[in-house]
Design a protein around this motif. Sequence first.
Motif, PDB file in Angstrom:
ATOM      1  N   GLN A 120      40.326  21.778  37.307  1.00 14.66           N
ATOM      2  CA  GLN A 120      40.001  21.618  38.964  1.00 14.66           C
ATOM      3  C   GLN A 120      39.464  23.087  39.190  1.00 14.66           C
ATOM      4  N   ALA A 121      40.030  24.121  38.781  1.00 14.52           N
ATOM      5  CA  ALA A 121      39.801  25.717  39.281  1.00 14.52           C
ATOM      6  C   ALA A 121      38.470  25.871  38.931  1.00 14.52           C
ATOM      7  N   THR A 135      36.879  34.415  35.280  1.00 16.64           N
ATOM      8  CA  THR A 135      38.022  33.843  34.274  1.00 16.64           C
ATOM      9  C   THR A 135      39.144  33.450  35.195  1.00 16.64           C
ATOM     10  N   ILE A 136      39.816  32.217  34.639  1.00 16.89           N
ATOM     11  CA  ILE A 136      40.797  31.664  35.351  1.00 16.89           C
ATOM     12  C   ILE A 136      42.107  31.464  34.231  1.00 16.89           C
ATOM     13  N   VAL A 137      43.154  31.768  34.472  1.00  6.94           N
ATOM     14  CA  VAL A 137      44.496  31.796  33.949  1.00  6.94           C
ATOM     15  C   VAL A 137      45.592  31.261  34.651  1.00  6.94           C
ATOM     16  N   VAL A 138      46.094  30.126  34.109  1.00  7.82           N
ATOM     17  CA  VAL A 138      47.163  29.419  34.591  1.00  7.82           C
ATOM     18  C   VAL A 138      48.356  29.648  33.996  1.00  7.82           C
ATOM     19  N   LYS A 139      49.359  30.063  34.736  1.00 13.29           N
ATOM     20  CA  LYS A 139      50.930  30.485  34.313  1.00 13.29           C
ATOM     21  C   LYS A 139      52.097  29.635  34.869  1.00 13.29           C
ATOM     22  N   ASN A 140      52.921  29.486  33.887  1.00 12.58           N
ATOM     23  CA  ASN A 140      54.178  28.786  34.483  1.00 12.58           C
ATOM     24  C   ASN A 140      54.220  27.411  34.714  1.00 12.58           C
ATOM     25  N   ASP A 141      52.990  26.773  34.180  1.00 13.48           N
ATOM     26  CA  ASP A 141      52.967  25.444  34.424  1.00 13.48           C
ATOM     27  C   ASP A 141      52.960  24.523  33.047  1.00 13.48           C
ATOM     28  N   PRO A 142      53.717  23.504  32.932  1.00 12.51           N
ATOM     29  CA  PRO A 142      53.751  22.785  31.432  1.00 12.51           C
ATOM     30  C   PRO A 142      52.663  22.045  31.149  1.00 12.51           C
ATOM     31  N   ILE A 188      44.395  38.052  28.449  1.00 15.66           N
ATOM     32  CA  ILE A 188      43.627  37.981  29.628  1.00 15.66           C
ATOM     33  C   ILE A 188      42.605  38.801  29.424  1.00 15.66           C
ATOM     34  N   ILE A 189      42.645  40.021  28.637  1.00 11.99           N
ATOM     35  CA  ILE A 189      41.366  40.483  28.694  1.00 11.99           C
ATOM     36  C   ILE A 189      40.605  40.216  27.663  1.00 11.99           C
ATOM     37  N   LYS A 191      31.382  34.547  39.625  1.00 12.39           N
ATOM     38  CA  LYS A 191      30.892  35.051  38.517  1.00 12.39           C
ATOM     39  C   LYS A 191      31.889  35.603  37.602  1.00 12.39           C
ATOM     40  N   ASP A 192      31.134  36.320  36.610  1.00  6.43           N
ATOM     41  CA  ASP A 192      32.045  37.165  35.756  1.00  6.43           C
ATOM     42  C   ASP A 192      32.815  38.263  36.217  1.00  6.43           C
ATOM     43  N   ASP A 193      32.764  38.639  37.550  1.00  6.09           N
ATOM     44  CA  ASP A 193      33.523  39.897  38.106  1.00  6.09           C
ATOM     45  C   ASP A 193      34.755  39.143  38.851  1.00  6.09           C
ATOM     46  N   VAL A 194      34.941  38.043  38.544  1.00  5.79           N
ATOM     47  CA  VAL A 194      36.274  37.236  39.392  1.00  5.79           C
ATOM     48  C   VAL A 194      37.265  36.786  38.408  1.00  5.79           C
ATOM     49  N   LEU A 195      38.425  37.401  38.513  1.00  5.92           N
ATOM     50  CA  LEU A 195      39.495  36.999  37.593  1.00  5.92           C
ATOM     51  C   LEU A 195      40.577  36.269  38.858  1.00  5.92           C
ATOM     52  N   ILE A 196      40.829  34.895  38.345  1.00  7.70           N
ATOM     53  CA  ILE A 196      41.906  34.221  39.002  1.00  7.70           C
ATOM     54  C   ILE A 196      43.018  33.855  38.237  1.00  7.70           C
ATOM     55  N   VAL A 197      44.126  34.101  38.517  1.00  5.55           N
ATOM     56  CA  VAL A 197      45.231  33.846  38.020  1.00  5.55           C
ATOM     57  C   VAL A 197      46.255  32.810  38.809  1.00  5.55           C
ATOM     58  N   ILE A 198      46.416  31.734  38.282  1.00 10.03           N
ATOM     59  CA  ILE A 198      47.050  30.601  39.125  1.00 10.03           C
ATOM     60  C   ILE A 198      48.453  30.672  38.615  1.00 10.03           C
TER      61      ILE A 198
END
Length: 169
Positions: free
Chosen positions: A38-39, A23-30, A9-10, A49-56
Motif C-alpha cells: 500500500q505504501a 525506500t520504505i521500511v515497515v517496523k513492529n508489524d506482524p 536500511i542502508i 524518488k530515491d531521495d525519500v526514505l519512509i519508515v512506517i
Amino acid sequence: MRTLLFTYIILLFAVNASLGQATIVVKNDPMPEEILLQAKHYADIFGFKDDVLIVISFSHSVSKINSGYTLYQNVQHLGGGHQVHIIISKREDRNFQFYTLAHEMVHAQQFVEGKLVKCGDSFFSWKGDKCLNTRYIAYHHRPWEKEAHKLGTKLYQEYRKTKQMLASH
C-alpha cells in the motif's frame, strides 16, 4: 541488533536508489507485506524518488486521540534526502490502520513537496503562509488535515478497488 537494522536500511536504500524509487521500511508489524504494498502504491502516485526514505512503525504509544502521525526531516543539506517516519497506532483495527496509512502518506507528500513546513514545536506553515500555532486551530480546521482527510480517503478507496479487481481476476 540496532546496527544490523541500520545496515539493512542502508542496503535497502542503496538498492531502491539504483531503481529510482523511494525506500520504505515497515517496523513492529506482524504482517508488513500489505502495508508495504500500500505504501509503495501511494509513493508511486506521489512520484517519490530515491531521495525519500519512509519508515512506517506501529506503536501502542500513539495518543488515544490520534490514530497516527507523521514526523519529517529534510537532510538534503547534509547530502541526504527526505526522511519520513509514520507512526500508526496498534490499537486500531487493521482497516483503520490502512486508512491511517493513506492519510499519513498524504502528509508525507505535503512535507516532501514543501507545502507543509514545521516552523517550531507546534507551529506549521501551509503553502508558504505564515507559521500558525496549531494549539489555536482545531484539528478539522487545519488546511493540511482537510487535504489529508479528503485525499487520503480517496486514495484508500481507490487502492481497495484496485486490490479487489486484481483479486477477482
